[in-house]
Design an enzyme around this catalytic site. Structure first.
Site, short mmCIF file in Angstrom:
data_model
loop_
_atom_site.label_atom_id
_atom_site.label_comp_id
_atom_site.label_asym_id
_atom_site.label_seq_id
_atom_site.Cartn_x
_atom_site.Cartn_y
_atom_site.Cartn_z
N HIS A 115 0.83 -1.21 0.00
CA HIS A 115 0.00 0.00 0.00
C HIS A 115 0.86 1.25 0.00
O HIS A 115 0.62 2.19 -0.78
CB HIS A 115 -0.92 0.02 1.22
N HIS A 120 1.45 4.71 -2.66
CA HIS A 120 1.70 6.13 -2.37
C HIS A 120 2.93 6.71 -3.06
O HIS A 120 2.86 7.80 -3.65
CB HIS A 120 1.88 6.33 -0.86
N GLU A 161 -5.76 9.32 -0.60
CA GLU A 161 -6.11 7.90 -0.53
C GLU A 161 -7.10 7.48 -1.62
O GLU A 161 -6.95 6.40 -2.21
CB GLU A 161 -6.68 7.56 0.84
N SER A 180 -3.81 0.66 -5.08
CA SER A 180 -3.34 -0.60 -4.52
C SER A 180 -4.43 -1.66 -4.39
O SER A 180 -4.16 -2.78 -3.96
CB SER A 180 -2.69 -0.37 -3.15
#
Length: 240
Positions: A115, A120, A161, A180
């Site tokens: 993740h 990111h 996010e 993700s």
């Protein structure tokens, strides 16, 4: 309080750890070639994040630093909000280095290396997005009330996010939670159950969210400058 960073000891990863990374990467990358924003794909290539083995943060930082000055710093897991904001304000991204169990490939409630690094870090190679993330940390450090913290948390959730961007005549993913997630990455672009709204600061900071299911409401930006400018707007209207 200073953040307690840890060292990523690459030799401690086992064969199964590398196998999990490879499976997650290869299962996702084919879809992302058409789903992901250009900024994400360019960042992934520039940082040379590949499927054959888990990434080493030292290698990523050596490539990322000269581009935007961001640095990935290993942590054990979630850190307190104030420490997280401090890190962002210094262009340091607290990064989980654990690997999810093989029987939890599709969903893990806490961040892991897939993740954080796959989702990111590639976006940190984009100049404007990187500037937005640093400024977000600075603005969040200035929050004086629980309401302000809640509103800024919502802004992070619906952008960093779970953000979408208009690009190439369609919608693309730039939020790490969407990048993700094989299931939600497709669902958010195709499902009629998802309400995709134009980016609107007032609506975002008023919109609550839950973490244990696909998001029914998402917000779409036209460009990353919108994100950066929204922080000045928030500070002027809600923190002055």
């Amino acid at each position: 309080m200073e953040v307690e960073f840890i060292q990523q000891v690459f030799s401690e990863y086992g064969k199964q750890d590398h196998s999990v990374w490879k499976e997650l990467y290869e299962r996702r990358i084919g879809e992302l070639e058409t789903q992901a924003s250009e900024a994400y794909l360019q960042g992934l290539a520039a940082l040379e994040i590949y499927p054959h083995q888990l990434p080493q943060l030292s290698d990523i930082n050596r490539r990322l630093g000269p581009i935007t000055g961001w640095e990935s710093k290993a942590v054990t897991g979630f850190i307190p909000a104030a420490e997280f904001f401090t890190c962002l304000s210094r262009r340091e991204f607290p990064t989980a280095i654990t690997v999810r169990p093989a029987d939890q490939l599709d969903y893990l409630p806490e961040p892991d290396i897939f993740h954080d690094v796959f989702g990111h870090i590639p976006m940190h190679a984009h100049e404007v997005f990187g500037a937005f993330l640093q400024k977000y940390g600075e603005v969040a450090l200035g929050a004086k009330t629980e309401r302000q913290l809640t509103e800024l948390q919502r802004l992070f959730w619906f952008t960093v996010e779970f953000g979408l961007i208009r690009e190439g005549g369609g919608l693309k993913l730039y939020g790490a939670g969407l990048i993700s997630s094989p299931g939600e990455g497709k669902h958010c672009l195709e499902s009629r159950e998802v309400e995709r709204l134009d980016f609107d600061l007032d609506k975002i900071i008023a919109q609550d969210f839950e973490i244990d299911h696909y998001q029914p409401i998402l917000f779409v930006i036209d460009n990353y400058r919108q994100l950066y400018d929204s922080l000045d707007e928030y500070r002027q209207r809600h923190m002055s």
